[in-house]
Write a protein that holds these residues in place. Sequence first.
Motif, PDB file in Angstrom:
ATOM      1  N   ARG A   9       0.834  -1.217   0.000  1.00 22.98           N
ATOM      2  CA  ARG A   9       0.000   0.000   0.000  1.00 22.98           C
ATOM      3  C   ARG A   9       0.860   1.254   0.000  1.00 22.98           C
ATOM      4  N   GLN A  12       1.987   1.550  -3.454  1.00 24.29           N
ATOM      5  CA  GLN A  12       0.883   2.015  -4.304  1.00 24.29           C
ATOM      6  C   GLN A  12       0.736   3.541  -4.231  1.00 24.29           C
ATOM      7  N   TYR A 181       2.302  -7.433  -8.428  1.00 24.34           N
ATOM      8  CA  TYR A 181       1.852  -6.052  -8.210  1.00 24.34           C
ATOM      9  C   TYR A 181       2.209  -5.163  -9.413  1.00 24.34           C
ATOM     10  N   MET A 193      -4.018  -2.119  -6.365  1.00 24.90           N
ATOM     11  CA  MET A 193      -4.630  -2.519  -5.091  1.00 24.90           C
ATOM     12  C   MET A 193      -6.080  -2.047  -5.061  1.00 24.90           C
ATOM     13  N   TYR A 233      -7.299  -5.437   0.025  1.00 24.40           N
ATOM     14  CA  TYR A 233      -6.924  -5.177   1.427  1.00 24.40           C
ATOM     15  C   TYR A 233      -8.159  -4.629   2.125  1.00 24.40           C
TER      16      TYR A 233
END
Length: 236
Positions: A9, A12, A181, A193, A233
Amino acid sequence: MQDTLAALRGLQEIDRHIYRVQAQLERLPQELEDRTQAMARLKEALEERQYSLRELRARIKEIEDTTTGLRQRLRKLEHESNSQKVDAAMLASYQHEIRQVKRTISQAEDDGLRLVGEAEQVSANIAELEARQTEEQTVFEEFQNNVATETAEAEKELAGLQEQRQKEAAASIPSDVLDLYTKLLDTRQGEAMAELADRICQGCFVEIPRNLAIRLARNTELVQCPNCQRILYTWG
Ligand SMILES: [Zn+2]
């Protein structure tokens, strides 16, 4: 898995930023090109009007020359018709021609006036376009300078972000996860994500099966949305 997700995250966040800066770097030259073309179109329109004005003025000059000649002819006819030697038949013929010349002059004068009116309109239009061109040229030059500055800034920012990305990516993300990813980042335009909220993937807004939500809650493995493949997530 919690750590990996947190690291992803974080990554990201940086990548979103990178995508934004890259988009800006693509947009700036495109916008400059668009504005350059708009300026060229304005210049073209102006040149076209200037050409029309020259044409109109040439035609007006022609008419003026014609009427000058016709007036001379008229004076000559009037002079001759007043001469002592003219008999009734000749006088009638003179008067006929005088009427004709007068009509032609009057017609030419009407045409001339109409063209003068047109030329005035085109002149006013040219003045308007010239004012606009001056104004837009200033804005354009400002923009051009800004593009150079903004591009330099964006490139510097991008370099910094990429450096930061490299550090974070290498630090705490297993290489297979990072590969997945990165691939998703590319296919999903910078958003690899997605948050799962009430079993709805916030990346594609499709509801995911209950068992996947449970697996995600267990926090022991990476769970992808079955629809958009983004890594899921939950908050917390
Ligand atoms: Zn999804």
